[in-house]
Design a protein around this motif. Structure first.
Motif, short mmCIF file in Angstrom:
data_model
loop_
_atom_site.label_atom_id
_atom_site.label_comp_id
_atom_site.label_asym_id
_atom_site.label_seq_id
_atom_site.Cartn_x
_atom_site.Cartn_y
_atom_site.Cartn_z
N THR A 230 0.84 -1.18 0.00
CA THR A 230 0.00 0.00 0.00
C THR A 230 0.88 1.24 0.00
N LYS A 231 0.59 2.16 -0.90
CA LYS A 231 1.24 3.49 -0.90
C LYS A 231 0.13 4.50 -1.09
N SER A 232 -0.38 5.01 0.01
CA SER A 232 -1.61 5.79 -0.02
C SER A 232 -1.51 7.01 0.90
N GLU A 233 -1.99 8.12 0.40
CA GLU A 233 -2.05 9.33 1.21
C GLU A 233 -3.32 9.39 2.05
N GLY A 234 -4.16 8.37 1.98
CA GLY A 234 -5.35 8.31 2.80
C GLY A 234 -6.48 7.60 2.09
N ALA A 235 -7.48 7.16 2.86
CA ALA A 235 -8.62 6.45 2.29
C ALA A 235 -9.44 7.37 1.40
N GLY A 236 -10.35 6.78 0.64
CA GLY A 236 -11.22 7.58 -0.22
C GLY A 236 -10.50 8.03 -1.48
N LYS B 144 -3.07 7.22 -4.43
CA LYS B 144 -2.71 5.92 -3.85
C LYS B 144 -2.46 4.90 -4.94
N TRP B 145 -1.77 3.82 -4.55
CA TRP B 145 -1.85 2.56 -5.28
C TRP B 145 -1.77 1.43 -4.27
N ILE B 146 -2.50 0.34 -4.54
CA ILE B 146 -2.65 -0.77 -3.62
C ILE B 146 -2.63 -2.07 -4.41
N PHE B 147 -1.91 -3.07 -3.90
CA PHE B 147 -1.89 -4.40 -4.51
C PHE B 147 -2.29 -5.42 -3.46
N GLY B 148 -3.25 -6.28 -3.78
CA GLY B 148 -3.65 -7.30 -2.83
C GLY B 148 -4.88 -8.04 -3.30
N THR C 221 3.32 11.03 -1.80
CA THR C 221 4.33 11.23 -0.78
C THR C 221 4.23 10.25 0.38
N ALA C 222 3.30 9.30 0.31
CA ALA C 222 3.08 8.37 1.42
C ALA C 222 4.21 7.35 1.52
N ASP C 223 4.35 6.77 2.72
CA ASP C 223 5.28 5.67 2.91
C ASP C 223 4.75 4.42 2.20
N LEU C 224 5.66 3.55 1.82
CA LEU C 224 5.28 2.25 1.27
C LEU C 224 5.07 1.30 2.43
N LEU C 225 3.88 0.73 2.53
CA LEU C 225 3.51 -0.14 3.65
C LEU C 225 3.36 -1.57 3.16
N ILE C 226 3.89 -2.51 3.93
CA ILE C 226 3.82 -3.92 3.59
C ILE C 226 2.80 -4.60 4.50
N GLY C 227 1.77 -5.18 3.89
CA GLY C 227 0.75 -5.90 4.64
C GLY C 227 -0.13 -5.02 5.50
#
Length: 199
Positions: free
Chosen positions: A23-29, A33-37, A118-124
């Motif tokens: 997940t690399k997202s600046e927030g919900a909605g 962002k981009w998300i893989f899963g 500008t968001a952090d890359l988050l794993i899981g």
């Protein structure tokens, strides 16, 4: 163009959980962002043809444009390790499971470009401002590698089917931008932090 490879195990499928792998997202909605899963298991939504069973790569520009690139149908067996990969090139997204082709999605002539954020890359992990148990991964990850080049179907098959003679981190090494092997380092010097071994 880019390529993401991970070795992953899913532990449970509760209603509404999205099992976000990256997940690399600046927030919900409607934020960038981009998300893989995996999409929302058992709750309808983002899989192939709106189903819940398939891999999804989702991107939002922060404006009115967004897309969901979907694999062929995939319902993981719990507590089983899988090699999962997605490749993007020219707006086309190709998915692989255990080295096998698992569908290509190009939308209507190719998806829009991913907008950097500008968001952090988050794993899981979930997106910011969402409940922890809603979209975070319930499972284990043993390996995660990201390239800034497109790997061929032959390369990803070899990574998954050559009994460690060909490893992800030895394939196109000059193009690897992130390499997390989830290994415990000698003397535990990483102090429980995940180490990016791409150099």
């Amino acid at each position: 163009m880019s390529f993401i490879f991970t070795k992953i195990m899913f532990k449970a499928f509760e209603d509404q959980r999205r099992h976000q792998i990256l997940t690399k997202s600046e927030g919900a909605g409607g934020n960038k962002k981009w998300i893989f899963g995996l999409p929302n298991i058992n709750s309808g939504g983002q899989g192939p043809d709106g189903s819940t069973n398939g891999l999804v790569f989702h991107s939002h520009t922060g404006g009115n444009d967004r897309f969901y690139a979907r694999s062929n149908e995939f319902t993981p067996e719990l507590y089983k390790w899988y090699d999962i990969a997605v490749a993007s090139e020219n707006g086309n997204y190709t998915f692989y499971i255990d080295g096998d082709y698992w569908g290509l999605d190009s939308g209507d002539g190719g998806f829009i470009d991913i907008v950097s954020n500008t968001a952090d890359l988050l794993i899981g992990a979930k997106e910011p401002n969402e409940a922890w148990d809603l979209h975070s991964l319930d499972g284990n990850i043993d390996e995660l590698v990201i390239w800034n080049t497109y790997l061929t179907a032959e390369q990803i098959f070899d990574i998954s089917n050559n009994d460690n003679d060909i490893n992800s981190y030895t394939t196109e090494p000059s193009s690897i931008v992130a390499n997390w092997q989830f290994n415990e380092h000698e003397n535990n010097l990483n102090n429980n932090y995940l180490v990016d071994e791409s150099g």
